[in-house]
Design an enzyme around this catalytic site. Structure first.
Site, PDB file in Angstrom:
ATOM      1  N   GLU A  26       0.859  -1.194   0.000  1.00 14.14           N
ATOM      2  CA  GLU A  26       0.000   0.000   0.000  1.00 14.14           C
ATOM      3  C   GLU A  26       0.883   1.228   0.000  1.00 14.14           C
ATOM      4  OE1 GLU A  26      -3.000   0.782   3.072  1.00 14.14           O
ATOM      5  OE2 GLU A  26      -3.073  -1.386   3.435  1.00 14.14           O
ATOM      6  N   GLU A  48     -13.256   5.738  -0.200  1.00 16.30           N
ATOM      7  CA  GLU A  48     -14.037   4.834   0.646  1.00 16.30           C
ATOM      8  C   GLU A  48     -14.751   5.683   1.701  1.00 16.30           C
ATOM      9  OE1 GLU A  48     -12.089   0.841   1.487  1.00 16.30           O
ATOM     10  OE2 GLU A  48     -10.343   2.010   0.863  1.00 16.30           O
ATOM     11  N   LYS A  98     -14.834   4.790   5.663  1.00 15.20           N
ATOM     12  CA  LYS A  98     -13.614   4.589   6.456  1.00 15.20           C
ATOM     13  C   LYS A  98     -13.630   5.523   7.661  1.00 15.20           C
ATOM     14  CE  LYS A  98      -9.750   3.134   5.183  1.00 15.20           C
ATOM     15  NZ  LYS A  98      -8.366   2.923   4.704  1.00 15.20           N
ATOM     16  N   GLU A 145      -8.512  10.134   5.138  1.00 10.90           N
ATOM     17  CA  GLU A 145      -8.589   8.680   4.946  1.00 10.90           C
ATOM     18  C   GLU A 145      -9.638   8.305   3.905  1.00 10.90           C
ATOM     19  OE1 GLU A 145      -6.797   6.301   6.327  1.00 10.90           O
ATOM     20  OE2 GLU A 145      -6.007   7.013   8.252  1.00 10.90           O
TER      21      GLU A 145
END
Length: 338
Positions: free
Chosen positions: A259, A310, A313, A319
């Site tokens: 990642e 996302e 999250k 994030e």
């Protein structure tokens, strides 16, 4: 540490250095607004993306990948580890067949990622990581797939107690009892060390010591570490792990960045321009097998985070804004994977 496993690990490093390192993308699904996985497959193909990381073996996500030729890193959720670690090899065999190979061919699976950032972020599962890895490896042996599909576990930078300068890279001494046997497994079986690298997070938490230029592969900052010169935080972060492994006697283990990415909104310096600059340099350096100062010319395989935003999250606002593509499939910024 045996001589033969060590030589095999060095051979793998040399093999990595002879061709462009693979580049993939992370496909996170902590959201309630994502397009169907079948649409995602078409999006990946149209952008020349042939490697992807899935964080868990979700059937609805896996099925559309069957027969596409797209290569997969598939995660085993942390909460599954106790049953794999304490059960017989048949438990792992059943898990692989029921959760992965029932939906995609083994030819498409490159890595099994056992847990994610367990050792310090989810420490309850720490004792189960290596036994789960060994059990899954034994199950793959039974299936005749242990040489093709590599088993490992992704780790965050927090497993290091020292990382700056990179030559001081040292694993947290409290983790040594689990880290050393894990490294031994990687060396013995030719599996890579999987690490999650986020210079963005290091930058926003340490702006008094780290310049944005250094975090974004700019040309205005260098850090001297003995005979090695660092021009960016990504290389320094990767090499800190290489030094830490070498310090424990496992200097030949390959590294895969499972990642890495830069948010385009939701935080300081989180802009599309900065996200493009960071991810473009990560991809370009992998494709050109630039390597790092500690391992020059040895391409670092990378999985860029994240395919989409996302929206569910938790954590800081940034994030939720790593997505390289919009929900309609349009690029959030002009990043090329080729």
């Amino acid at each position: 540490m045996g001589i033969q496993p060590f030589l095999f690990s060095v051979f793998l490093l040399l093999l990595h250095s002879t061709a462009a390192a693979p580049v993939g993308i992370c496909y996170g699904i902590v959201a309630n607004n994502l397009p169907p996985a079948s649409n995602v497959v078409n999006l990946l193909k149209s952008n020349g993306i042939s490697n992807i990381r899935l964080f868990n073996a979700d059937p609805d996500t896996l099925k559309p990948f069957s027969g596409t030729g797209i290569q997969l890193m598939i995660g085993v959720p942390n909460e599954v580890l106790p049953s794999l670690a304490t059960g017989t090899v048949n438990v792992s065999l059943d898990w692989l067949q029921s959760n992965i190979f029932a939906y995609v061919s083994s030819d498409q699976v490159r890595y099994i990622a056992v847990g994610n950032e367990v050792f310090l972020k989810d420490p309850f599962y720490t004792p189960y990581v290596l036994p789960s890895i060994i059990s899954l490896y034994q199950a793959l042996q039974i299936l005749g797939l242990a040489d093709k599909i590599k088993v490992s576990s992704p780790h965050a930078a927090s497993v290091l107690s020292s990382s700056s300068p990179p030559s001081t890279g040292t694993f947290d001494p409290y983790l040594r009892s689990v880290m050393v046997p894990y490294l031994q497994f990687l060396e013995d079986h030719g599996s890579p060390f999987l690490l999650n690298v986020y210079p963005y997070i290091s930058y926003i938490r340490n702006k008094q010591y780290i310049s944005l230029d250094y975090a974004l592969f700019g040309s205005g900052t260098t850090v001297q570490d003995g005979a090695l010169t660092y021009t960016n935080l990504f290389d320094a972060s990767v090499d800190a792990f290489v030094w830490a492994m070498e310090r424990e006697g496992f200097g030949g283990v390959a590294v895969v960045v499972a990642e890495t990415g830069w948010p385009r909104d939701g935080g300081d310096a989180a802009t599309p321009e900065n996200a493009l600059a960071y991810n473009n340099n990560v991809i370009r350096r992998a494709r050109n097998s630039v390597g790092t100062p500690k391992r020059p010319g040895v391409g670092v395989e990378v999985f860029v985070f994240d395919l989409f935003d996302e929206n569910l999250k938790s954590g800081d606002e940034y994030e939720r804004h790593f997505g390289i593509f919009g929900l309609d499939g349009a690029k959030a910024y002009d990043l090329s994977f080729n």
